[in-house]
Design a protein around this motif. Structure first.
Motif, PDB file in Angstrom:
ATOM      1  N   ARG A 296       0.872  -1.173   0.000  1.00  0.00           N
ATOM      2  CA  ARG A 296       0.000   0.000   0.000  1.00  0.00           C
ATOM      3  C   ARG A 296       0.911   1.226   0.000  1.00  0.00           C
ATOM      4  NH1 ARG A 296      -4.733  -2.364   2.295  1.00  0.00           N
ATOM      5  NH2 ARG A 296      -4.522  -4.585   1.751  1.00  0.00           N
ATOM      6  N   ASN A 297       0.440   2.282  -0.594  1.00  0.00           N
ATOM      7  CA  ASN A 297       1.261   3.485  -0.533  1.00  0.00           C
ATOM      8  C   ASN A 297       0.394   4.730  -0.434  1.00  0.00           C
ATOM      9  OD1 ASN A 297       0.736   3.152  -3.572  1.00  0.00           O
ATOM     10  ND2 ASN A 297       1.691   5.182  -3.486  1.00  0.00           N
ATOM     11  N   SER A 298       0.936   5.700   0.249  1.00  0.00           N
ATOM     12  CA  SER A 298       0.364   7.039   0.311  1.00  0.00           C
ATOM     13  C   SER A 298       1.456   7.971  -0.163  1.00  0.00           C
ATOM     14  CB  SER A 298      -0.066   7.378   1.740  1.00  0.00           C
ATOM     15  OG  SER A 298      -0.513   8.711   1.807  1.00  0.00           O
ATOM     16  N   GLY A 299       1.379   8.335  -1.434  1.00  0.00           N
ATOM     17  CA  GLY A 299       2.476   9.080  -2.024  1.00  0.00           C
ATOM     18  C   GLY A 299       3.716   8.212  -2.062  1.00  0.00           C
ATOM     19  N   SER A 300       4.797   8.675  -1.475  1.00  0.00           N
ATOM     20  CA  SER A 300       6.060   7.935  -1.500  1.00  0.00           C
ATOM     21  C   SER A 300       6.238   7.053  -0.278  1.00  0.00           C
ATOM     22  CB  SER A 300       7.228   8.909  -1.599  1.00  0.00           C
ATOM     23  OG  SER A 300       7.252   9.755  -0.462  1.00  0.00           O
ATOM     24  N   ILE A 301       5.227   6.994   0.584  1.00  0.00           N
ATOM     25  CA  ILE A 301       5.304   6.169   1.790  1.00  0.00           C
ATOM     26  C   ILE A 301       4.645   4.827   1.503  1.00  0.00           C
ATOM     27  CG2 ILE A 301       4.765   5.985   4.229  1.00  0.00           C
ATOM     28  CD1 ILE A 301       6.654   8.281   3.487  1.00  0.00           C
ATOM     29  N   TYR A 302       5.445   3.739   1.640  1.00  0.00           N
ATOM     30  CA  TYR A 302       4.959   2.399   1.353  1.00  0.00           C
ATOM     31  C   TYR A 302       4.888   1.567   2.618  1.00  0.00           C
ATOM     32  CZ  TYR A 302       5.526   3.079  -3.674  1.00  0.00           C
ATOM     33  OH  TYR A 302       5.402   3.530  -4.960  1.00  0.00           O
ATOM     34  N   THR A 303       3.868   0.734   2.686  1.00  0.00           N
ATOM     35  CA  THR A 303       3.791  -0.298   3.711  1.00  0.00           C
ATOM     36  C   THR A 303       3.461  -1.605   3.014  1.00  0.00           C
ATOM     37  OG1 THR A 303       1.443   0.120   4.088  1.00  0.00           O
ATOM     38  CG2 THR A 303       3.001   1.303   5.493  1.00  0.00           C
ATOM     39  N   ALA A 304       3.722  -2.708   3.708  1.00  0.00           N
ATOM     40  CA  ALA A 304       3.425  -4.024   3.145  1.00  0.00           C
ATOM     41  C   ALA A 304       3.033  -4.962   4.266  1.00  0.00           C
ATOM     42  CB  ALA A 304       4.639  -4.573   2.395  1.00  0.00           C
ATOM     43  N   SER A 305       2.190  -5.925   3.922  1.00  0.00           N
ATOM     44  CA  SER A 305       1.757  -6.893   4.923  1.00  0.00           C
ATOM     45  C   SER A 305       2.773  -8.012   5.118  1.00  0.00           C
ATOM     46  CB  SER A 305       0.420  -7.510   4.501  1.00  0.00           C
ATOM     47  OG  SER A 305      -0.580  -6.522   4.398  1.00  0.00           O
ATOM     48  N   TYR A 306       3.553  -8.302   4.067  1.00  0.00           N
ATOM     49  CA  TYR A 306       4.474  -9.434   4.117  1.00  0.00           C
ATOM     50  C   TYR A 306       5.835  -9.012   3.595  1.00  0.00           C
ATOM     51  CZ  TYR A 306      -0.093 -11.627   4.282  1.00  0.00           C
ATOM     52  OH  TYR A 306      -1.384 -11.947   4.610  1.00  0.00           O
ATOM     53  N   TRP A 307       6.865  -9.484   4.306  1.00  0.00           N
ATOM     54  CA  TRP A 307       8.245  -9.147   3.946  1.00  0.00           C
ATOM     55  C   TRP A 307       9.106 -10.399   3.936  1.00  0.00           C
ATOM     56  CZ3 TRP A 307       9.750  -4.265   2.594  1.00  0.00           C
ATOM     57  CH2 TRP A 307       8.877  -3.209   2.921  1.00  0.00           C
ATOM     58  N   GLY A 308      10.071 -10.422   3.030  1.00  0.00           N
ATOM     59  CA  GLY A 308      11.086 -11.460   3.070  1.00  0.00           C
ATOM     60  C   GLY A 308      12.188 -11.092   4.054  1.00  0.00           C
ATOM     61  N   GLN A 309      13.172 -11.973   4.157  1.00  0.00           N
ATOM     62  CA  GLN A 309      14.246 -11.775   5.127  1.00  0.00           C
ATOM     63  C   GLN A 309      15.397 -10.951   4.560  1.00  0.00           C
ATOM     64  OE1 GLN A 309      14.017 -14.395   3.224  1.00  0.00           O
ATOM     65  NE2 GLN A 309      16.103 -14.714   2.474  1.00  0.00           N
ATOM     66  N   GLY A 310      15.407 -10.750   3.258  1.00  0.00           N
ATOM     67  CA  GLY A 310      16.428  -9.924   2.623  1.00  0.00           C
ATOM     68  C   GLY A 310      17.560 -10.737   2.028  1.00  0.00           C
ATOM     69  N   THR A 311      18.162 -10.192   0.994  1.00  0.00           N
ATOM     70  CA  THR A 311      19.336 -10.805   0.372  1.00  0.00           C
ATOM     71  C   THR A 311      20.342  -9.697   0.060  1.00  0.00           C
ATOM     72  OG1 THR A 311      20.084 -12.281  -1.405  1.00  0.00           O
ATOM     73  CG2 THR A 311      18.366 -10.702  -1.985  1.00  0.00           C
ATOM     74  N   GLN A 312      21.596  -9.967   0.357  1.00  0.00           N
ATOM     75  CA  GLN A 312      22.634  -8.950   0.205  1.00  0.00           C
ATOM     76  C   GLN A 312      23.084  -8.857  -1.248  1.00  0.00           C
ATOM     77  OE1 GLN A 312      24.211  -6.850   2.647  1.00  0.00           O
ATOM     78  NE2 GLN A 312      25.049  -5.902   0.788  1.00  0.00           N
ATOM     79  N   VAL A 313      23.143  -7.634  -1.734  1.00  0.00           N
ATOM     80  CA  VAL A 313      23.724  -7.352  -3.047  1.00  0.00           C
ATOM     81  C   VAL A 313      24.904  -6.414  -2.835  1.00  0.00           C
ATOM     82  CG1 VAL A 313      23.360  -6.202  -5.262  1.00  0.00           C
ATOM     83  CG2 VAL A 313      21.573  -7.681  -4.306  1.00  0.00           C
ATOM     84  N   THR A 314      26.062  -6.821  -3.306  1.00  0.00           N
ATOM     85  CA  THR A 314      27.267  -6.008  -3.174  1.00  0.00           C
ATOM     86  C   THR A 314      27.869  -5.789  -4.560  1.00  0.00           C
ATOM     87  OG1 THR A 314      27.712  -6.917  -0.977  1.00  0.00           O
ATOM     88  CG2 THR A 314      29.526  -5.789  -2.083  1.00  0.00           C
ATOM     89  N   VAL A 315      28.059  -4.526  -4.913  1.00  0.00           N
ATOM     90  CA  VAL A 315      28.615  -4.173  -6.212  1.00  0.00           C
ATOM     91  C   VAL A 315      29.976  -3.523  -5.987  1.00  0.00           C
ATOM     92  CG1 VAL A 315      28.245  -2.951  -8.384  1.00  0.00           C
ATOM     93  CG2 VAL A 315      26.281  -3.796  -7.062  1.00  0.00           C
TER      94      VAL A 315
END
Length: 122
Positions: free
Chosen positions: A101-120
């Motif tokens: 969901r978003n209100s302008g540039s503010i986003y929320t979400a009901s479900y999230w993953g644990q994340g994955t690292q990207v290094t460049v």
């Protein structure tokens, strides 16, 4: 309850490519807008891209337009983020999310993953 698991992160040289995947545990994933966010240590989580339930609409933060492509395969309950022409400033932990969901540039979400690292590297 939808569980999300990201994969595909890693170390890549500047100019290289990576494809992130986000596998969902439930078919109800197909009912939700999904998206990708990223966060560096000590910084706020940043919206990167989103895609509608049927892949109809996509949105990107300006800094990745023309380089990143978000997509999804509802038959596989999986979302993707193809990242090309990577830059050192793209280095972050990347998270997928569903039911955005978003209100302008503010986003929320009901479900999230644990994340994955990207290094460049430069």
């Amino acid at each position: 309850q939808v569980q999300l698991v990201e994969s595909g992160g890693g170390l890549v040289q500047a100019g290289g490519s990576l494809r992130l995947s986000c596998a969902a545990s439930e078919r109800t994933f197909n009912m939700y807008t999904m998206g990708w966010f990223r966060q560096a240590p000590g910084k706020e989580r940043e919206f990167v891209a989103s895609i509608g339930r049927t892949s109809g609409r996509t949105y990107y933060v300006d800094s990745v337009k023309g380089r990143f492509t978000i997509s999804r395969d509802n038959a596989k309950n999986t979302g993707y983020l193809q990242m090309n022409s990577l830059k050192p400033e793209d280095t972050d932990v990347y998270y997928c999310a569903a039911d955005l969901r978003n209100s302008g540039s503010i986003y929320t979400a009901s479900y999230w993953g644990q994340g994955t690292q990207v290094t460049v590297s430069s």
